[in-house]
Design an enzyme around this catalytic site. Structure first.
Site, PDB file in Angstrom:
ATOM      1  N   HIS A  50       3.940 -27.390  10.789  1.00 15.21           N
ATOM      2  CA  HIS A  50       5.345 -27.813  10.682  1.00 15.21           C
ATOM      3  C   HIS A  50       5.614 -29.188  11.284  1.00 15.21           C
ATOM      4  CE1 HIS A  50       5.848 -23.756   9.483  1.00 15.21           C
ATOM      5  NE2 HIS A  50       5.999 -23.220  10.677  1.00 15.21           N
ATOM      6  N   GLU A  52      12.002 -23.189  21.247  1.00 12.96           N
ATOM      7  CA  GLU A  52      12.513 -21.862  20.897  1.00 12.96           C
ATOM      8  C   GLU A  52      12.815 -21.112  22.182  1.00 12.96           C
ATOM      9  OE1 GLU A  52      10.802 -20.026  17.096  1.00 12.96           O
ATOM     10  OE2 GLU A  52       9.059 -20.869  18.090  1.00 12.96           O
ATOM     11  N   LYS A  83      13.448 -27.402   4.769  1.00 15.82           N
ATOM     12  CA  LYS A  83      14.712 -27.480   5.520  1.00 15.82           C
ATOM     13  C   LYS A  83      15.516 -28.678   5.008  1.00 15.82           C
ATOM     14  CE  LYS A  83      13.041 -25.311   9.774  1.00 15.82           C
ATOM     15  NZ  LYS A  83      13.885 -24.166  10.085  1.00 15.82           N
ATOM     16  N   HIS A  95       7.573 -23.998   5.549  1.00 15.62           N
ATOM     17  CA  HIS A  95       9.031 -23.890   5.362  1.00 15.62           C
ATOM     18  C   HIS A  95       9.801 -25.037   6.016  1.00 15.62           C
ATOM     19  CE1 HIS A  95       9.082 -21.881   9.322  1.00 15.62           C
ATOM     20  NE2 HIS A  95      10.373 -22.097   9.349  1.00 15.62           N
ATOM     21  N   LYS A 152       1.124 -19.925   5.487  1.00 17.92           N
ATOM     22  CA  LYS A 152       0.250 -20.325   6.565  1.00 17.92           C
ATOM     23  C   LYS A 152      -0.129 -19.123   7.435  1.00 17.92           C
ATOM     24  CE  LYS A 152       2.227 -21.048  10.719  1.00 17.92           C
ATOM     25  NZ  LYS A 152       3.405 -20.492  11.317  1.00 17.92           N
ATOM     26  N   ARG A 185       0.804  -1.226   0.000  1.00 13.18           N
ATOM     27  CA  ARG A 185       0.000   0.000   0.000  1.00 13.18           C
ATOM     28  C   ARG A 185       0.838   1.278   0.000  1.00 13.18           C
ATOM     29  NH1 ARG A 185      -4.787  -0.881   3.926  1.00 13.18           N
ATOM     30  NH2 ARG A 185      -3.186  -0.304   5.410  1.00 13.18           N
TER      31      ARG A 185
HETATM   32  C1  BG6 Z   1       6.823 -19.967  12.147  1.00 13.17           C
HETATM   33  C2  BG6 Z   1       6.060 -19.637  13.387  1.00 13.17           C
HETATM   34  O1  BG6 Z   1       5.986 -20.601  11.213  1.00 13.17           O
HETATM   35  O2  BG6 Z   1       7.920 -20.809  12.468  1.00 13.17           O
HETATM   36  C3  BG6 Z   1       6.979 -18.963  14.399  1.00 13.17           C
HETATM   37  O3  BG6 Z   1       4.964 -18.791  13.080  1.00 13.17           O
HETATM   38  C4  BG6 Z   1       8.193 -19.819  14.656  1.00 13.17           C
HETATM   39  O4  BG6 Z   1       6.279 -18.715  15.623  1.00 13.17           O
HETATM   40  C5  BG6 Z   1       8.855 -20.224  13.349  1.00 13.17           C
HETATM   41  O5  BG6 Z   1       9.108 -19.057  15.447  1.00 13.17           O
HETATM   42  C6  BG6 Z   1       9.963 -21.228  13.597  1.00 13.17           C
HETATM   43  O6  BG6 Z   1      10.685 -21.424  12.421  1.00 13.17           O
HETATM   44  P1  BG6 Z   1      12.200 -21.874  12.475  1.00 13.17           P
HETATM   45  O7  BG6 Z   1      12.553 -22.105  11.043  1.00 13.17           O
HETATM   46  O8  BG6 Z   1      12.962 -20.742  13.100  1.00 13.17           O
HETATM   47  O9  BG6 Z   1      12.259 -23.097  13.324  1.00 13.17           O
END
Ligand code: BG6
Length: 509
Positions: A261, A237, A203, A199, A169, A60
Site C-alpha cells: 500500500h 491505525e 481510494k 485497495h 495480497k 467449502r
Molecule cells: C490491509 C492490512 O491490507 O490494510 C490491514 O492487511 C490494514 O492490516 C488494512 O488494517 C488498512 O486498510 P485501510 O483501508 O483501513 O487503511
C-alpha cells in the site's frame, strides 16, 4: 427509497459495464462479508451494474442458494458503510446470488462452476463473461487457478467473452516467492487477465493525487528536489490485530502495509507524468518509480529502518493487551507491529530527498496522510517568523478526513509585520457534498470494465519487494528487545531518532 437517488446526482458520470458473472472464492470469508458483497450491493443501489449480472459464491461449507442469500443479507445490512439498506432492492439483487460448495483441491468443484456459469449465461444473460475473485489463502492460489484452467474456465465459451482474475495480497512473502507465485499464475493465465488488487490505489484520495499533480499547472513545477525538503507518509491505525494474530505474526507491518500500500502511495506521489491516462502508461510510470527506489544496504538498515512492537498499556482507562498477549500470537514473537523506513529515489527529480514512511497498529489514532515539506524561504526578513519551525507544508489527507491543505505564513492583524502560520483547506465532503465510493466499489467496477489502471502489475510487485527485501533480511537475523512502544503511543523512540539524524521530526498528524 427515500431522498434523492444517487443516480440523479449531477456530479455522477457513467461508464458502460458489460454483463458478467462474478465468482467469489472464499464466499464465507471476512472480506466477502465486510467488503465485497456490500460493495457490489452498493453498486446495484447506484444502478451501476448491468442487467445481465450474477454473483456465484464458492466455499467449502455446504449451503443452498437461499442460505447463502440470507447470510449475505445479514452481512450487507451490517457492513454497508454510510449507505441505506433497501429491502426491496436487496430482494432484486439477491435473485442474482448463487452458491456452489466444494473443495478447492477437488476437480469436481470446477466442473460445477462451469455448469453454473453456462446456466447463468443463458438464464441471466451474463454474456459468457466472468470475473473470478480469489479471496482465499495465497497458498491456495496456484491450485485454484490450475483447477480453473483444467476445467477450461480461463477462457470464455465464445471468442468475444472475457475471463479476469482478481488476486488479493500478499503477493508472496518475499521477492523469490512473489516470482514463484507469478510463474504459477502465468502457467494458466495471460498477464492481462490478472488483476492484482491493492485497495489503496482505489481510494478516492489516492487517485486524486494524480488529478492534483497532473491536472493543475502550479504544483508540478515545485514537485522536485529543488523545492521539496522531505516527504512523510503516515498510515497509523489505532486498532490492534483484531483476531488476525496468526496471519499478522508472520507478516508484520513492513510486509502488511509498506511493501504494497504505502510504496504504491509513494509511487503516486513521486512518479513522472504519464503521457496519457491509460493503464499501460500509468503503470509504466509507477513501475519506473518503484524501480528507482534505492535499495538500503545491509549496513544501513540500522539507521534507515525502525522495527517496533507494542506492549501492554491502558488506553482511555481500559487495559489493552500487548501484541505478544494477543490470541494466536507466540509470546516470543519478533513481529513488527510498527515499521518506519527512510527511502531515497535515485532519479533526477528526487535524488537526495528523504521519503519517510511509517505505519503501525495501536497508535494514538487512525490517520493516513502524506506531508510534503518544502524548503524554507532563503531569508527571514520578518520579525517573529521562523521558517525553520513552520516550513510550507502540503498535506494530502487520505483518511479519515479526506482533503488537502497547504500551510503558509500570513500577517497577523494589527500594526507591525508579525507572521503566523495558517492553512488553506480543501475538504472533500464540504466541496462536493457527495459520498465518495469505497476503494472496493471503484476497483470492482474497474475490473468489470477491464480497466487495470488502478491495479498493480507483476513488475511493480517485484520492484517493491526489492525495495524492502534488504530490511527484511537484516531484521530476520536480528533479535529485537520487544516490546518497545506502549499501545496507544506514537511508536518507538528510535523512529524519532531516525529523522533527527537529518534534522527532521515526524509531524503530528
Ligand atoms: C490491509 C492490512 O491490507 O490494510 C490491514 O492487511 C490494514 O492490516 C488494512 O488494517 C488498512 O486498510 P485501510 O483501508 O483501513 O487503511
Amino acid at each position: 427509497m427515500s431522498g434523492p437517488h444517487p443516480f440523479d446526482d449531477p456530479l455522477r458520470y457513467e461508464r458502460a459495464v458489460p454483463p458478467a458473472a462474478v465468482v467469489i472464492f472464499g464466499a464465507n470469508g471476512d472480506l466477502t462479508k465486510r467488503k465485497l458483497l456490500p460493495s457490489l450491493y452498493r453498486l446495484a443501489y447506484e444502478r451501476r451494474l448491468p442487467a445481465g449480472f450474477a454473483i456465484v459464491g464458492v466455499s467449502r461449507t455446504a449451503m443452498s442458494d437461499e442460505q447463502f442469500r440470507e447470510k449475505m443479507r445479514e452481512s450487507v445490512a451490517k457492513f454497508l458503510e454510510d449507505s441505506p439498506f433497501d429491502a426491496e432492492l436487496w430482494n432484486e439483487f439477491a435473485r442474482g446470488l448463487f452458491y456452489v460448495a466444494g473443495d478447492i483441491a477437488d476437480a469436481g468443484l470446477y466442473n460445477s462452476i462451469a455448469v453454473k456459469l453456462k446456466e447463468l449465461d443463458e438464464a441471466r444473460q451474463t454474456g459468457g463473461n466472468a470475473l473470478f475473485y480469489l479471496s482465499i489463502q495465497p497458498s491456495q492460489y496456484a491450485t485454484t487457478v490450475a483447477g480453473l484452467g483444467a476445467a477450461g474456465l480461463n477462457h470464455g465459451p465464445r471468442p468475444e467473452c472475457w475471463r479476469r482474475f482478481i488476486i488479493e495480497k500478499p503477493f508472496g512473502h518475499d521477492e523469490a516467492s512473489a516470482k514463484e507465485l507469478s510463474r504459477d499464475l502465468r502457467a494458466v493465465l495471460d498477464e492481462n487477465q490478472i488483476y492484482r488488487i491493492d485497495h489503496y490505489l482505489g481510494k478516492e484520495t489516492v487517485q486524486n493525487i494524480l488529478a492534483f499533480r497532473f491536472g493543475n499547472g502550479i504544483f508540478e513545477p515545485l514537485w522536485n528536489r529543488r523545492y521539496v525538503a522531505q516527504v512523510q507518509i503516515t498510515a497509523a491505525e489505532s486498532i490492534g490485530v483484531e483476531g488476525r494474530g496468526a496471519y499478522y505474526q508472520e507478516a508484520g507491518a513492513l510486509r502488511d502495509m509498506i511493501q504494497n500500500h504505502l510504496l504504491q502511495v509513494m509511487s503516486t506521489i513521486a512518479m513522472e507524468p504519464p503521457a496519457v491516462y491509460e493503464p499501460t502508461a500509468v503503470r509504466d510510470e509507477r513501475a519506473k518509480l518503484l524501480r528507482s527506489i534505492l535499495a538500503v544496504k545491509p549496513e544501513q538498515v540500522a539507521t534507515h529502518a525502525v522495527k517496533g512492537q507494542y506492549g501492554p498499556s491502558r488506553i482511555g482507562g481500559a487495559a489493552v493487551a500487548g501484541f505478544r498477549q494477543e490470541p494466536g500470537v507466540d509470546p516470543q514473537a519478533q513481529t513488527d507491529t510498527y515499521a518506519a523506513v527512510t527511502m531515497f529515489v535515485e532519479n533526477w527529480r528526487w535524488a537526495g530527498v528523504p521519503f519517510y514512511i511509517r505505519t503501525g497498529k495501536r497508535l494514538p489514532k487512525r490517520v493516513t496522510d502524506i506531508a510534503i515539506q518544502f524548503n524554507q524561504a532563503p531569508l527571514s526578513i520578518f520579525e517573529g517568523e521562523s521558517g525553520q519551525t513552520w516550513p510550507n507544508l502540503l498535506v494530502v489527507r487520505i483518511q479519515p478526513e479526506e482533503g488537502i491543505s497547504l500551510r503558509f505564513f500570513s500577517k497577523l492583524p494589527g500594526s507591525g509585520m508579525k507572521l503566523r502560520p495558517v492553512t488553506m483547506d480543501f475538504n472533500y465532503g464540504t466541496s462536493f457534498g457527495t459520498r465518495t465510493p469505497t476503494a472496493y466499489e471503484t476497483l470492482l467496477l474497474d475490473a468489470l470494465e477491464g480497466d487495470a489502471t488502478l491495479y498493480t502489475r507483476q513488475d511493480m510487485v517485484e520492484a517493491s519487494w526489492a525495495a524492502v527485501q534488504p530490511i527484511l533480511n537484516v531484521w530476520g537475523e536480528t533479535k529485537f528487545d520487544f516490546p518497545n512502544y506502549a499501545a496507544g503511543s506514537w511508536g518507538p523512540a528510535a523512529s524519532e531518532e531516525m529523522l533527527a539524524r537529518r534534522g527532521h521530526v515526524w509531524r503530528v498528524p
